[in-house]
Design an enzyme around this catalytic site. Sequence first.
Site, mmCIF file in Angstrom:
data_model
loop_
_atom_site.group_PDB
_atom_site.id
_atom_site.type_symbol
_atom_site.label_atom_id
_atom_site.label_comp_id
_atom_site.label_asym_id
_atom_site.label_seq_id
_atom_site.Cartn_x
_atom_site.Cartn_y
_atom_site.Cartn_z
ATOM 1 N N GLU A 135 0.819 -1.214 0.000
ATOM 2 C CA GLU A 135 0.000 0.000 0.000
ATOM 3 C C GLU A 135 0.857 1.270 0.000
ATOM 4 O OE1 GLU A 135 -2.991 -0.215 -0.671
ATOM 5 O OE2 GLU A 135 -3.788 -2.082 0.155
ATOM 6 N N HIS A 158 -3.049 2.304 8.195
ATOM 7 C CA HIS A 158 -4.129 1.551 7.547
ATOM 8 C C HIS A 158 -4.367 0.272 8.349
ATOM 9 C CE1 HIS A 158 -6.515 -0.723 4.774
ATOM 10 N NE2 HIS A 158 -5.564 -1.608 4.600
ATOM 11 N N HIS A 160 -7.734 -2.840 9.643
ATOM 12 C CA HIS A 160 -9.018 -3.481 9.326
ATOM 13 C C HIS A 160 -9.881 -3.629 10.579
ATOM 14 C CE1 HIS A 160 -6.589 -5.835 5.976
ATOM 15 N NE2 HIS A 160 -6.683 -4.536 5.712
ATOM 16 N N GLU A 188 -18.224 11.827 22.400
ATOM 17 C CA GLU A 188 -16.928 12.435 22.078
ATOM 18 C C GLU A 188 -16.585 12.403 20.587
ATOM 19 O OE1 GLU A 188 -13.809 8.730 22.566
ATOM 20 O OE2 GLU A 188 -13.602 10.497 23.809
ATOM 21 N N HIS A 229 -13.243 -3.165 3.427
ATOM 22 C CA HIS A 229 -11.812 -3.434 3.554
ATOM 23 C C HIS A 229 -11.247 -2.900 4.877
ATOM 24 C CE1 HIS A 229 -7.571 -3.601 1.600
ATOM 25 N NE2 HIS A 229 -7.449 -3.443 2.893
#
Length: 289
Positions: A135, A158, A160, A188, A229
């Site tokens: 990525e 990144h 999941h 919040e 994803h």
Amino acid sequence: MGLVDDLKKAGKTLLRKDVLQAPFVQEVCKTISNMYRLGWDERNGGNISCLLDEKEVADYLDLNNVIRTFPLAGVYENAFDVTPLLGKIFLVTGTGKYFKNVEDDPETNLGIVRIAQNGVELLWGYKDGGRTTSELPAHLMCHMARLKVDPENRVVMHTHPTNLLAMTYVHKLDTNKFTHTLWQMSTECIVVFPDGVEVLPWMLCGTNEIGVATAEKMQSARVVVWAMHGIYGAGKTLDETFGLIETVEKASQIYMLTAHLPRVNTITDKQLKQLVELFKVDVRKGILS
Ligand code: 2HA
Ligand code: ZN
């Protein structure tokens, strides 16, 4: 090289500190272990990149010693424009590496790289011959996008997160609607991510295209959801970026725990506006009525 130069070089080598003890390596390891234990990063899921301070890295590594060079690419070998990042040094998780294993063996699972015109220069890590995350395009494009709006941005993450992923299966993939729902899921939220979350439809990961799309969204929010994803988050520090994603994931969890039940109570737009006023946050326009 003369004797004086030789002595200087030897002195520098002796003074250099152990990179495994560097705060930036230790903090990444701890963050990654937390993410793994939260169940966000199964197998090789997830990746992190941190922009490092060159002077700080020089305390630990010889910046003239390039171990090897590899292409600046994601899953495909096509390069992308990184002009604003040339010469910058990043700590990046390795492709195919498991978050589960990073803390036990940082030197295999992480790399410290310098961005060059013709590729990535490895200064430390990826001991088994590995290279940067698939990525990388999305990461570097996000860094460029965030640095334009926040010169202090250092981290792109990144991962999941389970409930966030689940939510993308049952909630409309509309940036405003998704953001509004999350803001209602705990008091919040609007304070932690007043800029909201941008939502991208399912796209092929690891490509330059998803990188371009993610970076474009990062101009207006620090969080971008990749439907079915995962999530991208950006911030000044690892703590801040982790906290941001953690808060989004918590809100998604509340949503998934309640979406199938009759909603008896909610946080109203009027109340959300009170929070905006009290905490003086710059709230995303067009969501609160
Ligand atoms: O690195 O999460 O999106 C594994 C991934 C790809
Ligand atoms: Zn992923």
